[in-house]
Design a protein around this motif. Sequence first.
Motif, short mmCIF file in Angstrom:
data_model
loop_
_atom_site.label_atom_id
_atom_site.label_comp_id
_atom_site.label_asym_id
_atom_site.label_seq_id
_atom_site.Cartn_x
_atom_site.Cartn_y
_atom_site.Cartn_z
N ILE A 70 0.81 -1.23 0.00
CA ILE A 70 0.00 0.00 0.00
C ILE A 70 0.84 1.28 0.00
CG2 ILE A 70 -1.52 1.36 1.52
CD1 ILE A 70 -2.95 -0.47 -0.52
N PRO A 71 1.89 1.41 0.82
CA PRO A 71 2.68 2.65 0.74
C PRO A 71 3.25 2.90 -0.66
CG PRO A 71 3.25 1.44 2.73
CD PRO A 71 2.36 0.54 1.91
N LYS A 72 3.67 1.84 -1.34
CA LYS A 72 4.20 1.99 -2.70
C LYS A 72 3.10 2.45 -3.66
CE LYS A 72 7.27 -1.91 -1.99
NZ LYS A 72 7.50 -3.31 -2.36
N LEU A 73 1.94 1.80 -3.57
CA LEU A 73 0.84 2.17 -4.46
C LEU A 73 0.36 3.60 -4.22
CD1 LEU A 73 -1.19 -1.17 -4.44
CD2 LEU A 73 0.05 -0.17 -6.38
N VAL A 74 0.29 3.99 -2.96
CA VAL A 74 -0.13 5.36 -2.62
C VAL A 74 0.88 6.36 -3.20
CG1 VAL A 74 -0.44 7.01 -0.72
CG2 VAL A 74 -1.49 4.74 -0.60
N ALA A 75 2.17 6.08 -3.03
CA ALA A 75 3.20 6.98 -3.55
C ALA A 75 3.13 7.08 -5.07
CB ALA A 75 4.58 6.50 -3.11
N PHE A 76 2.97 5.94 -5.74
CA PHE A 76 2.84 5.96 -7.21
C PHE A 76 1.63 6.77 -7.64
CE2 PHE A 76 5.02 1.55 -7.71
CZ PHE A 76 6.27 2.14 -7.81
N ARG A 77 0.52 6.55 -6.94
CA ARG A 77 -0.74 7.20 -7.31
C ARG A 77 -0.68 8.71 -7.12
NH1 ARG A 77 -6.56 5.64 -4.63
NH2 ARG A 77 -7.67 5.42 -6.59
N LYS A 78 0.00 9.16 -6.06
CA LYS A 78 0.08 10.59 -5.76
C LYS A 78 1.11 11.32 -6.62
CE LYS A 78 -1.40 10.84 -0.97
NZ LYS A 78 -0.99 11.23 0.39
N SER A 131 3.22 12.86 -9.67
CA SER A 131 2.88 13.45 -10.97
C SER A 131 3.77 12.93 -12.09
CB SER A 131 2.97 14.98 -10.88
OG SER A 131 4.29 15.36 -10.53
N LEU A 132 4.77 12.13 -11.74
CA LEU A 132 5.66 11.57 -12.76
C LEU A 132 4.96 10.50 -13.57
CD1 LEU A 132 8.95 11.16 -10.68
CD2 LEU A 132 8.43 12.95 -12.34
N ALA A 133 5.07 10.59 -14.87
CA ALA A 133 4.43 9.62 -15.76
C ALA A 133 4.92 8.20 -15.48
CB ALA A 133 4.69 10.00 -17.21
N GLU A 134 6.19 8.07 -15.16
CA GLU A 134 6.75 6.74 -14.87
C GLU A 134 6.07 6.11 -13.65
OE1 GLU A 134 10.96 4.72 -13.44
OE2 GLU A 134 11.00 6.73 -14.32
N ASN A 135 5.81 6.91 -12.63
CA ASN A 135 5.14 6.39 -11.44
C ASN A 135 3.69 6.06 -11.71
OD1 ASN A 135 7.41 6.41 -9.83
ND2 ASN A 135 7.02 8.44 -9.00
N GLN A 136 3.03 6.85 -12.53
CA GLN A 136 1.65 6.53 -12.92
C GLN A 136 1.62 5.21 -13.69
OE1 GLN A 136 -1.25 8.09 -12.01
NE2 GLN A 136 0.14 9.15 -10.64
N ALA A 137 2.61 5.01 -14.55
CA ALA A 137 2.70 3.75 -15.30
C ALA A 137 2.97 2.58 -14.35
CB ALA A 137 3.80 3.84 -16.36
N ASN A 138 3.81 2.80 -13.34
CA ASN A 138 4.07 1.76 -12.34
C ASN A 138 2.80 1.41 -11.56
OD1 ASN A 138 6.80 1.48 -12.94
ND2 ASN A 138 7.43 3.03 -11.46
#
Length: 180
Positions: free
Chosen positions: A67-75, A77-84
């Motif tokens: 969950i901490p990883k998913l929350v960080a990815f979701r929040k 603004s980097l396209a790479e994190n959104q893709a992750n």
Amino acid sequence: KTDEAWQKSLLEFCKNFFLDVKSKKGHWFIVSGVSGSGKTHICTALFKELITSFKLSGFYMLWNEEIPKLVAFRKSSLAENQANYDKRINELKNCDILYIDDLFKLDNKYKEESLSICYEILNSRYINNKIVMISTEFERNQFENIDTAIWGRCFEKSGGGNFWVTLKGKEKNYRLKGNN
């Protein structure tokens, strides 16, 4: 090892779920209750048996690590994190069996975001009739107070609670008995 009546009952519960998966009914398996009672142990064994017996894809999700990883990815603004985020969410939504270990454990920091992510995953699996296994310390009535939409889906997909067992009582905590 099934020395006590409740352990024999839990083993029978697992066997019935195994047969349910074999018949492709698509129910969910939930074990809730006291820490140290073997929830993770029994779910892991059943998860492995289901994957190997039926040649299914599976994903093990340890709640308080994922969950901490998913929350960080979701929040982010980097396209790479959104893709992750999208990649991981799709894995969680689409594998044959998703096992969520320690659902809502240590969740105070991420509660609002994690409920949203949990709903996103479970609702997709609910709609698509995908198997879910959950271990949690939260009992049914506590679970309902966390989020009624998530609780309702879990209750319905567990066969109206037929595949939702709650382990209560300090005597079930093997960590306190020193029998490790």
